[in-house]
Design a protein around this motif. Structure first.
Motif, short mmCIF file in Angstrom:
data_model
loop_
_atom_site.label_atom_id
_atom_site.label_comp_id
_atom_site.label_asym_id
_atom_site.label_seq_id
_atom_site.Cartn_x
_atom_site.Cartn_y
_atom_site.Cartn_z
N VAL A 87 36.02 -19.63 -3.40
CA VAL A 87 36.00 -20.32 -4.70
C VAL A 87 34.58 -20.81 -5.01
N VAL A 88 33.91 -21.37 -4.01
CA VAL A 88 32.55 -21.88 -4.25
C VAL A 88 31.62 -20.73 -4.62
N LEU A 89 31.78 -19.61 -3.93
CA LEU A 89 30.95 -18.43 -4.21
C LEU A 89 31.12 -17.93 -5.64
N MET A 90 32.31 -18.17 -6.24
CA MET A 90 32.54 -17.76 -7.64
C MET A 90 31.50 -18.39 -8.57
N GLY A 91 30.95 -19.55 -8.17
CA GLY A 91 29.92 -20.19 -8.97
C GLY A 91 28.68 -19.33 -9.12
N ARG A 92 28.52 -18.34 -8.26
CA ARG A 92 27.34 -17.47 -8.32
C ARG A 92 27.54 -16.29 -9.26
N SER A 93 28.77 -16.09 -9.77
CA SER A 93 29.04 -14.87 -10.55
C SER A 93 28.15 -14.70 -11.79
N PRO A 94 27.68 -15.80 -12.45
CA PRO A 94 26.78 -15.56 -13.60
C PRO A 94 25.46 -14.90 -13.22
N TYR A 95 25.16 -14.86 -11.93
CA TYR A 95 23.89 -14.28 -11.49
C TYR A 95 24.07 -12.91 -10.85
N GLN A 96 25.32 -12.49 -10.72
CA GLN A 96 25.57 -11.22 -10.03
C GLN A 96 25.68 -10.06 -11.01
N GLY A 97 25.43 -8.87 -10.51
CA GLY A 97 25.50 -7.67 -11.36
C GLY A 97 26.94 -7.26 -11.61
N MET A 98 27.10 -6.07 -12.17
CA MET A 98 28.42 -5.55 -12.55
C MET A 98 29.41 -5.54 -11.38
N LEU A 99 28.92 -5.23 -10.21
CA LEU A 99 29.82 -5.09 -9.07
C LEU A 99 30.18 -6.43 -8.44
N GLY A 100 29.46 -7.47 -8.85
CA GLY A 100 29.74 -8.80 -8.32
C GLY A 100 29.44 -8.93 -6.84
#
Ligand code: ADP
Ligand code: MG
Length: 265
Positions: A98-111
């Motif tokens: 869940v905490v890692l989901m906070g990084r999704s705005p910085y990840q590419g298409m594949l997440g």
């Protein structure tokens, strides 16, 4: 200076009943801005409008001088993180996930997460005192632990504005102060603007540099704690007897509830 958040003449209704009316104010970057007010006064609704989750019937919400609705989702998520008042507890993920989901705005298409994402996740977990629970499933946590996970996720998102709706409501004393100190640190060290809803007027007095007292969907008072937390303002909005004096810890007001048996007849 650019405003972090601007609300201009906001009006909002659920069904037909107006819940927010004539709301105009702005938040300066680096403010620790705390919204207080009675139950049902519209605090959570206000936060959802700022987060871009709800649209006002009238008026405009701007984030960094740009209409909130003009942002692409990912770009908005880099500017604003929102910790809602109630979060789903039946969430089939571990704390770390869940905490890692906070990084999704910085990840590419594949997440796919990189080393930096993992480090920031670990930092946020440590900051919020969740290290021993990192691999635990969300549905095996207490309410307060869950709340800290969503705070950790928001921190990990590294926004310029952090919106938190009653983040300390389910927390014990030491975690309340820890979260408030952490917010203060994010504000002073990373210049993150903090906008928080709280029922704890004493914490609001000690941490907030500007307070907004919301009452029946309108701005009753806005300003520094000394101007907002007067017994006249508070008694008018909350309808109960209060004692307001000076906090022995510093030059801020201290509010004490006055039980019926102490109210002079
Ligand atoms: P607060 O957070 O200050 O307690 P809210 O913003 O949650 O207040 O609610 C403001 C008002 O809007 C309340 O009267 C509440 O009953 C009403 N309200 C909140 N959510 C909804 C909804 N989804 N549908 C209809 N009315 C709602
Ligand atoms: Mg609320």
């Amino acid at each position: 200076m650019k405003h972090a958040i601007t609300l201009e003449n906001i009006q909002y209704s659920y069904a037909r009943a107006p819940v927010l009316q004539d709301i105009t104010f702005s938040v300066t970057p680096g403010d620790f801005f705390i919204v207080i007010g009675p139950n049902g006064s519209g605090k959570s609704t206000l936060m959802k409008l700022i987060a871009g989750i709800s649209q006002p019937d009238k008026g405009m919400v701007k984030i960094l001088e740009r209409p909130v609705h003009s942002y692409r989702r990912k770009n908005l998520a880099r500017q604003i993180a929102f910790v809602p008042q109630s979060v789903p507890i039946d969430f089939p993920f571990t704390v770390k996930e869940v905490v890692l989901m906070g990084r999704s705005p910085y990840q590419g298409m594949l997440g796919l997460e990189n080393k930096e994402d993992m480090e920031k996740t670990q930092q946020a977990i440590t900051f919020t005192g969740l290290a021993h629970l990192a691999d635990r499933k969300m549905n095996q946590l207490s309410g307060g632990e869950c709340q800290r996970v969503f705070i950790a996720r928001a921190i990990c998102q590294e926004p310029s504005v952090l919106l938190l709706d009653e983040p300390t409501a389910a927390l014990d004393l030491s975690h309340q102060i820890r979260i408030m100190d952490l917010m203060e640190k994010l504000k002073s060290e990373k210049q993150i603007t903090i906008v928080m809803v709280s029922h704890d007027v004493n914490l609001a007095a000690m941490y907030g540099n500007r307070l907004l007292l919301l009452d029946k969907g309108r701005v009753a008072k806005i300003g520094p704690p000394q101007e907002v937390l007067t017994y006249q303002n508070l008694e008018r909005s909350y309808g109960c007897t209060l004692l307001v004096d000076k906090n022995p810890l510093g030059d801020v007001p201290r509010v004490t509830l006055v039980p019926g048996k102490f109210v002079p007849k």
